[in-house]
Design a protein around this motif. Structure first.
Motif, PDB file in Angstrom:
ATOM      1  N   ALA A 358       3.649 -97.095  42.654  1.00 54.79           N
ATOM      2  CA  ALA A 358       4.523 -97.836  41.740  1.00 54.79           C
ATOM      3  C   ALA A 358       5.597 -96.956  41.115  1.00 54.79           C
ATOM      4  N   SER A 359       5.383 -95.646  41.081  1.00 51.69           N
ATOM      5  CA  SER A 359       6.305 -94.771  40.360  1.00 51.69           C
ATOM      6  C   SER A 359       6.886 -93.644  41.209  1.00 51.69           C
ATOM      7  N   HIS A 360       6.383 -93.459  42.436  1.00 53.36           N
ATOM      8  CA  HIS A 360       6.830 -92.330  43.244  1.00 53.36           C
ATOM      9  C   HIS A 360       7.178 -92.781  44.669  1.00 53.36           C
ATOM     10  N   ASP A 361       8.055 -92.050  45.281  1.00 48.90           N
ATOM     11  CA  ASP A 361       8.424 -92.279  46.675  1.00 48.90           C
ATOM     12  C   ASP A 361       7.408 -91.553  47.555  1.00 48.90           C
ATOM     13  N   LEU A 362       6.365 -92.245  47.946  1.00 42.02           N
ATOM     14  CA  LEU A 362       5.297 -91.601  48.707  1.00 42.02           C
ATOM     15  C   LEU A 362       5.784 -91.143  50.077  1.00 42.02           C
ATOM     16  N   HIS A 363       6.657 -91.922  50.675  1.00 35.59           N
ATOM     17  CA  HIS A 363       7.201 -91.518  51.976  1.00 35.59           C
ATOM     18  C   HIS A 363       7.968 -90.200  51.845  1.00 35.59           C
ATOM     19  N   GLY A 364       8.709 -90.078  50.769  1.00 34.39           N
ATOM     20  CA  GLY A 364       9.450 -88.837  50.541  1.00 34.39           C
ATOM     21  C   GLY A 364       8.526 -87.656  50.296  1.00 34.39           C
ATOM     22  N   LEU A 365       7.414 -87.884  49.588  1.00 33.80           N
ATOM     23  CA  LEU A 365       6.457 -86.802  49.328  1.00 33.80           C
ATOM     24  C   LEU A 365       5.766 -86.380  50.619  1.00 33.80           C
ATOM     25  N   ASP A 366       5.392 -87.361  51.441  1.00 35.44           N
ATOM     26  CA  ASP A 366       4.823 -87.016  52.751  1.00 35.44           C
ATOM     27  C   ASP A 366       5.832 -86.214  53.569  1.00 35.44           C
ATOM     28  N   GLY A 367       7.086 -86.637  53.520  1.00 39.86           N
ATOM     29  CA  GLY A 367       8.119 -85.923  54.266  1.00 39.86           C
ATOM     30  C   GLY A 367       8.303 -84.496  53.770  1.00 39.86           C
ATOM     31  N   LEU A 368       8.148 -84.288  52.453  1.00 37.45           N
ATOM     32  CA  LEU A 368       8.269 -82.938  51.899  1.00 37.45           C
ATOM     33  C   LEU A 368       7.169 -82.033  52.442  1.00 37.45           C
ATOM     34  N   ILE A 369       5.961 -82.565  52.536  1.00 32.31           N
ATOM     35  CA  ILE A 369       4.843 -81.779  53.070  1.00 32.31           C
ATOM     36  C   ILE A 369       5.117 -81.388  54.514  1.00 32.31           C
ATOM     37  N   LEU A 370       5.611 -82.330  55.305  1.00 34.69           N
ATOM     38  CA  LEU A 370       5.900 -82.034  56.704  1.00 34.69           C
ATOM     39  C   LEU A 370       7.061 -81.046  56.837  1.00 34.69           C
ATOM     40  N   SER A 371       8.038 -81.148  55.936  1.00 30.64           N
ATOM     41  CA  SER A 371       9.139 -80.183  55.947  1.00 30.64           C
ATOM     42  C   SER A 371       8.629 -78.785  55.619  1.00 30.64           C
TER      43      SER A 371
END
Length: 451
Positions: A358-371
């Protein structure tokens, strides 16, 4: 943090590829690796030059010393020569590292076991203990491949029986005598790496407040550098973490202590290489919040989630955004902090996905981990600690977040999960041979649910 990283590694089924085939002690135990025929003198010169340039300040090698003179000096201690070459070979080629590193590791273990009971120890013993403790994951190719807490603690206990460090810490010549200052710096670095692993494994320190305060003596020297100032600041930061995380966390009290630390040492944030001071501060906060999340009320836990995500992502961004030519030569602890931030972020996303969506871009956080994984894989050879930790983070992310997107492809099929057996036979008390039972897929210690 280090037990978590070790267990994630174990759970992912990693075993170092360059394993020793035997643990039979070598002949000619007092000979160095050149006399034993493990490598040529020219190879030793090349490896020692690499170590001297990128790691020499940690063990107070004089940067102006010609390499032939340095080799002559270091060869007086076969143990120190083996340790220096063992670190340097990880930055040559994968073929050379795969061929030489297991032999150098075996030789270093044998020599270390033989020298451990000698009293008093020469300065080379303390330099070797520092090298093996600072780069224990590099050496063993897994977190806690060698027990840096135990080795650094034994070295500090040996320092009590040596006049090398009583002179450095009690004699006022420390302000002007370069040799005394060098010894004091080595002692400071041993204190720091010991506290790294006291915090990382939640074990008792052999240091007390007086020892921590003595680390400040280096700051009064005419030869003190920004590097040494950062080391003293880190010692005091990790002492706060050690005091705070060995019992139930008093969050307001610890926050006040961390704020006071930042007020005292904040001037370093305006100086070169300040990213590591900042990263350590973020790591301290993350670790304190991690402990609080496990023990606090539901309301407290919910209020900490966003802050833990901010700290985890800040560590990751700071690492990637400040990379330079020296990044591949950082201590293993830096990579432990970065990897712990990524593993913590994975655990938060896995445990609290619904609340965070509800408050965070989970897709973006997953992408950060992969980056981050891609960044770690690009730093050095496959045997580099960054590549090792990148594999661990990738495998853990894939396990907890299988639907979040493609993780970097790494195959673990058929890998024997008994990672540390080969390294534990000759000198078992130095190796973390016991691991948690991870078959149920849980992480220890784990976060509590919100409700």
């Amino acid at each position: 943090p280090l037990f978590i990283l070790r267990d994630v590694t174990t759970q992912s089924g990693f075993r170092p590829a360059d394993r020793t085939t035997t643990n039979t002690p070598s002949r000619g135990l007092t000979d160095d690796i050149i006399l034993k025929g493990l490598l040529s003198e020219q190879d030793a010169i090349s490896l020692l030059a690499l170590f001297h340039e990128n790691y020499g300040r940690w063990v107070s090698f004089d940067p102006a010393t010609p390499i032939m003179r340095l080799l002559e000096n270091v060869r007086k201690s076969p143990l120190l020569l083996a340790a220096c070459c063992l670190i340097a070979v990880r930055h040559t080629s994968q073929e050379l590292a795969s061929r030489l590193a297991p032999k150098l590791f075996k030789d270093a273990k044998t020599l270390l076991s033989l020298s451990m009971l000698n009293v008093p120890q020469p300065i080379e013993f303390f330099q070797t203990s520092l090298v093996l403790s600072l780069w224990s994951t590099t050496i063993g190719q897994i977190p806690l491949g060698i027990d840096s807490w135990l080795l650094s603690g034994l070295a500090l206990q040996h320092s009590v029986a040596s006049d090398l460090f009583t002179t450095a810490t009690e004699d006022q010549r420390a302000h002007s005598d370069k040799e005394v200052l060098d010894h004091l710096c080595i002692w400071n670095h041993l204190c720091l790496v010991h506290l790294h692993y006291c915090v990382g494994t939640r074990r008792k320190a052999v240091l007390d407040q007086k020892d921590v305060d003595r680390c400040r003596l280096v700051l009064g020297s005419d030869h003190a550098t920004n590097f040494e100032s950062r080391m003293v600041a880190e010692v005091h930061l990790y002492w706060i973490m050690y005091q705070s995380c060995t019992s139930t966390v008093d969050l307001p009290k610890t926050q006040r202590m961390l704020h006071s630390w930042k007020e005292e040492w904040g001037f370093l944030l305006d100086q070169p290489r300040s990213q590591f001071v900042q990263m350590g501060f973020y790591f301290a906060q993350l670790l304190v919040y991690d402990q609080s999340l496990k023990t606090g009320s539901a309301a407290v836990r919910e209020s900490l989630l966003s802050e833990m995500i901010r700290l985890s992502t800040s560590i990751i961004h700071l690492a990637m955004d400040t990379a330079d030519e020296r990044t591949r030569h950082l201590t293993d602890h830096i990579y432990h902090m970065i990897s712990f931030a990524a593993v913590t972020l994975c655990r938060l996303l896995g445990n609290y996905e619904e609340q965070l969506s509800a408050s965070h871009d989970l897709h973006g956080l997953d992408g950060l981990i992969l980056s981050l994984v891609s960044w770690l894989h690009a730093i050095g050879l496959p045997c580099h600690v960054a590549h090792t930790m990148g594999d661990v983070v990738a495998a853990f992310h894939k396990k907890l977040r299988p639907e979040s997107g493609p993780s970097p492809s790494t195959s673990y099929a058929g890998v024997d999960p008994a990672i540390q057996d080969d390294f534990a036979q000759l000198f078992p008390e130095f190796y973390g041979t016991a691991s948690f039972d991870m078959m149920n897929g849980s992480m220890l210690p784990d976060f509590q649910p919100i409700l």
